[in-house]
Design a protein around this motif. Structure first.
Motif, PDB file in Angstrom:
ATOM      1  N   ASP A  62       0.823  -1.207   0.000  1.00 37.87           N
ATOM      2  CA  ASP A  62       0.000   0.000   0.000  1.00 37.87           C
ATOM      3  C   ASP A  62       0.858   1.258   0.000  1.00 37.87           C
ATOM      4  O   ASP A  62       0.348   2.352  -0.153  1.00 37.87           O
ATOM      5  CB  ASP A  62      -0.921   0.018   1.223  1.00 37.87           C
ATOM      6  N   PHE A  63       2.142   1.099   0.221  1.00 41.13           N
ATOM      7  CA  PHE A  63       3.040   2.245   0.253  1.00 41.13           C
ATOM      8  C   PHE A  63       3.439   2.652  -1.154  1.00 41.13           C
ATOM      9  O   PHE A  63       3.510   1.821  -2.048  1.00 41.13           O
ATOM     10  CB  PHE A  63       4.305   1.919   1.058  1.00 41.13           C
ATOM     11  N   LYS A  64       3.712   3.926  -1.330  1.00 42.78           N
ATOM     12  CA  LYS A  64       4.224   4.427  -2.598  1.00 42.78           C
ATOM     13  C   LYS A  64       5.611   5.014  -2.334  1.00 42.78           C
ATOM     14  O   LYS A  64       5.771   5.889  -1.490  1.00 42.78           O
ATOM     15  CB  LYS A  64       3.309   5.497  -3.198  1.00 42.78           C
ATOM     16  N   ILE A  65       6.564   4.512  -3.048  1.00 47.94           N
ATOM     17  CA  ILE A  65       7.951   4.959  -2.899  1.00 47.94           C
ATOM     18  C   ILE A  65       8.352   5.711  -4.159  1.00 47.94           C
ATOM     19  O   ILE A  65       8.065   5.267  -5.266  1.00 47.94           O
ATOM     20  CB  ILE A  65       8.899   3.763  -2.681  1.00 47.94           C
ATOM     21  N   LYS A  66       9.008   6.844  -3.961  1.00 46.71           N
ATOM     22  CA  LYS A  66       9.572   7.597  -5.080  1.00 46.71           C
ATOM     23  C   LYS A  66      11.017   7.924  -4.731  1.00 46.71           C
ATOM     24  O   LYS A  66      11.308   8.381  -3.635  1.00 46.71           O
ATOM     25  CB  LYS A  66       8.804   8.894  -5.327  1.00 46.71           C
ATOM     26  N   ILE A  67      11.913   7.662  -5.660  1.00 45.80           N
ATOM     27  CA  ILE A  67      13.329   7.986  -5.487  1.00 45.80           C
ATOM     28  C   ILE A  67      13.778   8.663  -6.770  1.00 45.80           C
ATOM     29  O   ILE A  67      13.631   8.104  -7.855  1.00 45.80           O
ATOM     30  CB  ILE A  67      14.175   6.721  -5.221  1.00 45.80           C
ATOM     31  N   GLN A  68      14.331   9.879  -6.630  1.00 42.11           N
ATOM     32  CA  GLN A  68      14.749  10.602  -7.835  1.00 42.11           C
ATOM     33  C   GLN A  68      16.028  10.020  -8.420  1.00 42.11           C
ATOM     34  O   GLN A  68      16.116   9.791  -9.610  1.00 42.11           O
ATOM     35  CB  GLN A  68      14.939  12.086  -7.515  1.00 42.11           C
ATOM     36  N   ASP A  69      17.029   9.782  -7.577  1.00 43.68           N
ATOM     37  CA  ASP A  69      18.311   9.311  -8.075  1.00 43.68           C
ATOM     38  C   ASP A  69      18.937   8.378  -7.051  1.00 43.68           C
ATOM     39  O   ASP A  69      18.715   8.525  -5.848  1.00 43.68           O
ATOM     40  CB  ASP A  69      19.238  10.496  -8.350  1.00 43.68           C
ATOM     41  N   ILE A  70      19.712   7.442  -7.537  1.00 42.13           N
ATOM     42  CA  ILE A  70      20.398   6.488  -6.663  1.00 42.13           C
ATOM     43  C   ILE A  70      21.829   6.314  -7.154  1.00 42.13           C
ATOM     44  O   ILE A  70      22.098   6.371  -8.351  1.00 42.13           O
ATOM     45  CB  ILE A  70      19.660   5.129  -6.646  1.00 42.13           C
ATOM     46  N   HIS A  71      22.734   6.142  -6.214  1.00 43.69           N
ATOM     47  CA  HIS A  71      24.124   5.843  -6.549  1.00 43.69           C
ATOM     48  C   HIS A  71      24.598   4.768  -5.579  1.00 43.69           C
ATOM     49  O   HIS A  71      24.554   4.937  -4.365  1.00 43.69           O
ATOM     50  CB  HIS A  71      25.014   7.080  -6.429  1.00 43.69           C
ATOM     51  N   HIS A  82      16.248  12.544  -2.821  1.00 43.11           N
ATOM     52  CA  HIS A  82      14.812  12.813  -2.809  1.00 43.11           C
ATOM     53  C   HIS A  82      14.013  11.517  -2.718  1.00 43.11           C
ATOM     54  O   HIS A  82      13.220  11.189  -3.581  1.00 43.11           O
ATOM     55  CB  HIS A  82      14.389  13.630  -4.029  1.00 43.11           C
ATOM     56  N   ALA A  83      14.237  10.799  -1.616  1.00 41.89           N
ATOM     57  CA  ALA A  83      13.501   9.561  -1.352  1.00 41.89           C
ATOM     58  C   ALA A  83      12.235   9.907  -0.583  1.00 41.89           C
ATOM     59  O   ALA A  83      12.273  10.600   0.431  1.00 41.89           O
ATOM     60  CB  ALA A  83      14.358   8.597  -0.533  1.00 41.89           C
ATOM     61  N   LEU A  84      11.099   9.446  -1.088  1.00 44.50           N
ATOM     62  CA  LEU A  84       9.797   9.763  -0.510  1.00 44.50           C
ATOM     63  C   LEU A  84       9.004   8.482  -0.306  1.00 44.50           C
ATOM     64  O   LEU A  84       8.926   7.644  -1.208  1.00 44.50           O
ATOM     65  CB  LEU A  84       9.027  10.702  -1.440  1.00 44.50           C
ATOM     66  N   LEU A  85       8.421   8.341   0.887  1.00 44.26           N
ATOM     67  CA  LEU A  85       7.593   7.190   1.209  1.00 44.26           C
ATOM     68  C   LEU A  85       6.237   7.700   1.664  1.00 44.26           C
ATOM     69  O   LEU A  85       6.135   8.401   2.668  1.00 44.26           O
ATOM     70  CB  LEU A  85       8.248   6.345   2.305  1.00 44.26           C
ATOM     71  N   ASN A  86       5.179   7.362   0.901  1.00 46.42           N
ATOM     72  CA  ASN A  86       3.811   7.759   1.221  1.00 46.42           C
ATOM     73  C   ASN A  86       3.004   6.521   1.581  1.00 46.42           C
ATOM     74  O   ASN A  86       3.231   5.444   1.036  1.00 46.42           O
ATOM     75  CB  ASN A  86       3.133   8.444   0.026  1.00 46.42           C
ATOM     76  N   ASP A  87       2.002   6.709   2.465  1.00 46.90           N
ATOM     77  CA  ASP A  87       1.097   5.607   2.753  1.00 46.90           C
ATOM     78  C   ASP A  87      -0.074   5.628   1.771  1.00 46.90           C
ATOM     79  O   ASP A  87      -0.089   6.416   0.823  1.00 46.90           O
ATOM     80  CB  ASP A  87       0.633   5.639   4.204  1.00 46.90           C
ATOM     81  N   HIS A  88      -1.068   4.769   1.998  1.00 43.43           N
ATOM     82  CA  HIS A  88      -2.179   4.655   1.058  1.00 43.43           C
ATOM     83  C   HIS A  88      -3.099   5.874   1.055  1.00 43.43           C
ATOM     84  O   HIS A  88      -3.912   6.030   0.160  1.00 43.43           O
ATOM     85  CB  HIS A  88      -2.978   3.375   1.318  1.00 43.43           C
ATOM     86  N   HIS A  89      -2.973   6.767   2.059  1.00 44.44           N
ATOM     87  CA  HIS A  89      -3.729   8.023   2.086  1.00 44.44           C
ATOM     88  C   HIS A  89      -2.918   9.184   1.514  1.00 44.44           C
ATOM     89  O   HIS A  89      -3.321  10.331   1.625  1.00 44.44           O
ATOM     90  CB  HIS A  89      -4.142   8.377   3.522  1.00 44.44           C
ATOM     91  N   GLN A  90      -1.766   8.885   0.931  1.00 45.18           N
ATOM     92  CA  GLN A  90      -0.832   9.860   0.385  1.00 45.18           C
ATOM     93  C   GLN A  90      -0.233  10.771   1.461  1.00 45.18           C
ATOM     94  O   GLN A  90       0.201  11.879   1.174  1.00 45.18           O
ATOM     95  CB  GLN A  90      -1.492  10.706  -0.719  1.00 45.18           C
ATOM     96  N   ASP A  91      -0.221  10.310   2.704  1.00 45.01           N
ATOM     97  CA  ASP A  91       0.464  11.022   3.780  1.00 45.01           C
ATOM     98  C   ASP A  91       1.942  10.667   3.718  1.00 45.01           C
ATOM     99  O   ASP A  91       2.309   9.517   3.485  1.00 45.01           O
ATOM    100  CB  ASP A  91      -0.094  10.628   5.147  1.00 45.01           C
TER     101      ASP A  91
END
Length: 116
Positions: A62-71, A82-91
C-alpha cells in the motif's frame, strides 16, 4: 615397469587437463564478475534497477515509494536523492533529501572482535 610409467604419464596428463579446465572456469567467472561490477557502476544500470525495485514494491504494498536518483558504491554505500515514502492516504511517512547508507563501517564491524 613400462606399464607403471605409462600409467603415471596418463595420470599426469589427466591432472593437467583438469587443472586447465579449472583455470578456464576460474578466469571465466572472474571475467563475468568484473563485467557485472563495471556495468553495475553505470548510472543507467543503477536507475534501471531502482525503477524495477520501486515498481515491484509499489505493486505489492500500500506504500508508494519515489526515489529521484540512486548511486550505489560497494566502498561508500548507497546514496538516495529525494527519497519519498507515502502511505495509502498519500500522507508522507518519510522524506530524505539526500540519504546515505554507509556500508564501510558495517562491513568492517563484521570482522571486529568485541570484548565485554
Amino acid at each position: 615397469m613400462v606399464d607403471i610409467k605409462q600409467d603415471i604419464k596418463e595420470t599426469v596428463g589427466k591432472a593437467i587437463s583438469i587443472s586447465r579446465v579449472l583455470a578456464f572456469i576460474f578466469v571465466l567467472f572472474l571475467s563475468l564478475f568484473c563485467i557485472i561490477y563495471v556495468l553495475s557502476k553505470t548510472s543507467l544500470f543503477q536507475n534501471w534497477a531502482k525503477d524495477r525495485i520501486v515498481n515491484l514494491i509499489n505493486k505489492e504494498s500500500d506504500f508508494k515509494i519515489k526515489i529521484q536518483d540512486i548511486h550505489v558504491d560497494i566502498v561508500n554505500g548507497i546514496s538516495l536523492k529525494h527519497a519519498l515514502l507515502n502511505d495509502h492516504h498519500q500522507d508522507t511517512l518519510f522524506y530524505g533529501g539526500n540519504l546515505t547508507i554507509g556500508l564501510r563501517q558495517s562491513l568492517i564491524s563484521l570482522f571486529q572482535i568485541h570484548c565485554i
